[in-house]
Motif scaffolding. Sequence first.
Motif, mmCIF file in Angstrom:
data_model
loop_
_atom_site.group_PDB
_atom_site.id
_atom_site.type_symbol
_atom_site.label_atom_id
_atom_site.label_comp_id
_atom_site.label_asym_id
_atom_site.label_seq_id
_atom_site.Cartn_x
_atom_site.Cartn_y
_atom_site.Cartn_z
ATOM 1 N N UNK A 35 0.841 -1.204 0.000
ATOM 2 C CA UNK A 35 0.000 0.000 0.000
ATOM 3 C C UNK A 35 0.875 1.253 0.000
ATOM 4 N N UNK A 36 1.913 1.247 0.842
ATOM 5 C CA UNK A 36 2.800 2.414 0.907
ATOM 6 C C UNK A 36 3.481 2.669 -0.442
ATOM 7 N N UNK A 37 3.961 1.623 -1.082
ATOM 8 C CA UNK A 37 4.629 1.809 -2.361
ATOM 9 C C UNK A 37 3.648 2.244 -3.443
ATOM 10 N N UNK A 38 2.407 1.738 -3.357
ATOM 11 C CA UNK A 38 1.399 2.180 -4.323
ATOM 12 C C UNK A 38 1.099 3.666 -4.136
ATOM 13 N N UNK A 39 1.004 4.088 -2.874
ATOM 14 C CA UNK A 39 0.731 5.505 -2.597
ATOM 15 C C UNK A 39 1.886 6.388 -3.046
ATOM 16 N N UNK A 40 3.102 5.988 -2.708
ATOM 17 C CA UNK A 40 4.247 6.840 -3.046
ATOM 18 C C UNK A 40 4.579 6.800 -4.532
ATOM 19 N N UNK A 41 4.075 5.796 -5.235
ATOM 20 C CA UNK A 41 4.206 5.804 -6.689
ATOM 21 C C UNK A 41 3.344 6.911 -7.293
ATOM 22 N N UNK A 42 2.173 7.136 -6.695
ATOM 23 C CA UNK A 42 1.255 8.146 -7.210
ATOM 24 C C UNK A 42 1.513 9.526 -6.609
ATOM 25 N N UNK A 43 1.888 9.563 -5.327
ATOM 26 C CA UNK A 43 2.038 10.839 -4.609
ATOM 27 C C UNK A 43 3.363 10.816 -3.863
ATOM 28 N N UNK A 44 4.128 11.868 -3.989
ATOM 29 C CA UNK A 44 5.407 11.957 -3.287
ATOM 30 C C UNK A 44 5.168 11.913 -1.772
ATOM 31 N N UNK A 45 6.059 11.293 -1.002
ATOM 32 C CA UNK A 45 5.870 11.241 0.456
ATOM 33 C C UNK A 45 5.642 12.606 1.097
ATOM 34 N N UNK A 46 6.189 13.671 0.504
ATOM 35 C CA UNK A 46 5.944 15.004 1.072
ATOM 36 C C UNK A 46 4.463 15.343 1.038
ATOM 37 N N UNK A 47 3.769 14.917 -0.014
ATOM 38 C CA UNK A 47 2.331 15.144 -0.085
ATOM 39 C C UNK A 47 1.583 14.357 0.973
ATOM 40 N N UNK A 48 2.027 13.126 1.227
ATOM 41 C CA UNK A 48 1.386 12.304 2.255
ATOM 42 C C UNK A 48 1.630 12.883 3.647
ATOM 43 N N UNK A 49 2.826 13.418 3.890
ATOM 44 C CA UNK A 49 3.095 14.074 5.173
ATOM 45 C C UNK A 49 2.225 15.312 5.345
ATOM 46 N N UNK A 50 2.026 16.057 4.248
ATOM 47 C CA UNK A 50 1.139 17.226 4.314
ATOM 48 C C UNK A 50 -0.293 16.811 4.659
ATOM 49 N N UNK A 63 -1.161 14.299 6.549
ATOM 50 C CA UNK A 63 -1.204 14.007 7.992
ATOM 51 C C UNK A 63 -1.247 15.306 8.794
ATOM 52 N N UNK A 64 -0.397 16.266 8.414
ATOM 53 C CA UNK A 64 -0.415 17.553 9.102
ATOM 54 C C UNK A 64 -1.740 18.261 8.937
#
Length: 796
Positions: A280-295, A297-298
């Motif tokens: 799931x994490x790799x699928x998410x980071x393939x589509x969205x950069x981890x910086x976007x995922x951290x944003x 969460x914030x």
Amino acid sequence: MQWFSTYGWRKVAGLLLLTIFLCLLDRVCYHITVPVTLEIRHQSLQVRVGTTTLNVGKVGTPQYLIFADEDPVLHEYQMDGTDSTNNFSLDPTYFQHIASSPYYRFQAWMRDLDGTSLWRDLQIEQPHKAQIHTIPLKPGVPIPLSGEAVLNIHVQLQRPETPRTLNLVLADHSSVHITLNRNDRFINVIHNSPDLFNEKEIGRTYFPQDPLPFAAMVISFIIRTLLWSLALLMLVIVGDSVIALLNKQATGRWQFLRSYKNEHAILRQSVQNKNAVRRVWEALTTAIHPSGLLCLIGSLCFILWIARVQYHGMPHIYDANAYFFAAKMYAHGQLSAPLPPAASLFPGPFMLQYGGQWFAQYPPGTALTLMPGMWLGHPWMVEPVCGTLSLLGIGLILARLYNRQVATLAVILGTLSPFYSYLAASYLSHAIALFYLVWGWWALLRFLQGGAAWNIWLATMCFGLAALTRDLVGVLWIVLVTAISIYLCWSQVRLSWRRWWLPFLVALGLALCFVGISLGFNQLLTHDPLLSPRSLFYAPDTWGFGSGIGFYGQHTLAAGLVNLDENLTSLAIDLYGWPFYTTLAFMAIPFLTRQARLIDWLLLLCLVLMAGAYIGYFYHGIYLGPRYLFETLPFLLGLTARGIVTLAALGRKPGHSIVQWSKDTATNHVSLAAPRWSLSTVLLVGSLLACNLLYFLPRQIEVHKDYNGLPANYQIDMAAIYQPQFHHAIVVTNNYVFYQMVLFPINDPVLHNDVIYALAGEPAQYAQLHQAFPGRKIYQISIVNNGTIQYDSIDN
């Protein structure tokens, strides 16, 4: 240089000609005004505003004409998102304090606030003498009239926005006030006696009727957005050219905006033989950069803070109160509740008391989604989670339609949007509807692009729940995105249509189940499957034009264009917290530079149709921003991100050309690296984000401190309301708005909670409450100095 020849001097000349054309067209829009004529015939007054005529009758002999002097900082929607039209949150004192600041003056200049609601071109005609006098006007200064028995006064109102008033001072020292109010839909005439103690309305009619001036305002908004797009484009191209010339020793150490192809070549690695979380994490980071995922969460933490601290975990608008109250009923396992004793003293907003039951007027989707939060005791957490998942879904969709860069940038823009944050923390239906719509679209795209059959079933479930949340809006949204998705994937659909039959039949069955749920819901509450609770509550609450529609009594195309202008104005202020016209300027860049792709045009079409559809609705609905446009966030965020990426690519072109020119002309053989990113674009976007983070967002936090949803003059200690220091009591108020906005939603549907809240202010009503709820002590709630809450015991 090579860039100039490749990019094209013809394109540059074309953009310059386009700029000139847009400026001229904007000037034409400014000259389309609202003509106002006052005809005085032997002491009788007739008011003509465009094609609207109001015969007032005999008023007296006018001696002076005065244009009311208005506060220059008072506008429908100000730069901090507050308004003077619907929520009455605008604080003139605050703006008078900052009016001389550079940022306010820049925003006022950008919006041309001095040119809104401006009286101009005053002419006084004396028909008997065949004379017309053009007279300069100045607000607040009396203009003598001739005292002629027959007199015509002509004036133009430019870009009508806030209410504007003309005053006639009569010979007997009384006065007549003619007010044009576009937001509240009226022209009215008030007569004041000489002592100013007797005021009487002597004429009123619906306004506006003529669409052209308000269409010109919408067109002017679009034109100015395009002009600012061109300005930003030129700024970036010139800026990057200068930077490239000043950085001849650059060695390519900057890396930004990597190509989508290379990015995905690195990220699309095999995920076989890995655990589910890793996949799931790799699928998410393939589509969205981890910086976007951290944003994300914030952003979730910030919205939860808004919901719990600033909103006190409670709703603060009529609609949200009804959703909240219905969710309490559903949590008790019932669609409605028996009418309580003394039911007339518990008038809930948008609540029906019908057939011995009371229930909300809205479809069940929002309340059903809030219901698990009610069970867990934290309903305020539901919508922030739905909003966060909506942004995640938007990112996943844009990654499929565009690439990882656009998806990541769109997600980050969404997390920084005050419009998104403050609406996603509320109990309104928009965040929940967007959640279902986005994930339905995501599942539909997966299926059309070759995914398993369960995707179309998930899409149908999500779309069905969206339609049960926001019915007409949801259906329009679903039709649009389904059509564009099939169009985009048509080549795959055409080749694999045979695999559709069984999944399609199952999906059709699911869709019919949702239709049945909607009809059954109506049957259970209104006893008629074709009569919705909303229509039963207020039949004129419908889409369309003509008389008998809405609470203004009618709806016109002109009024619909006023709504569109207000929504666009509010959107330009609230969406990102950027200076006004820059908000939507990036969206236009791919189209102006002929870089737009098919998906860009399709998303723009969806945005235009969704926003334009509200022209047919009688009310603008602005609360916490243009909430009716919340469901257009996927289109707004996607097109903005696409515009920024396009601007950055265009900004790099002159840098590449300068590098090549330097290599061709260099005598010292110094290697000059081509720029991998557009520094001007980064600085520009960073500056706009700073406008939000340093001014707009802190201002939102201040405006929504101890938020109650009431006008700005209602300062209330909300904690004292939600945490009373007594038990087994009834709290009453005779303030209807305060009761419906703040007190009613605290009640339990069966009125068995420790403290209940009623609308009462007379002894007979207190006696009625004592009889209906014996043993409970009654307290009168009052708001005293600085919002302090005071409870006074009512003797039995």
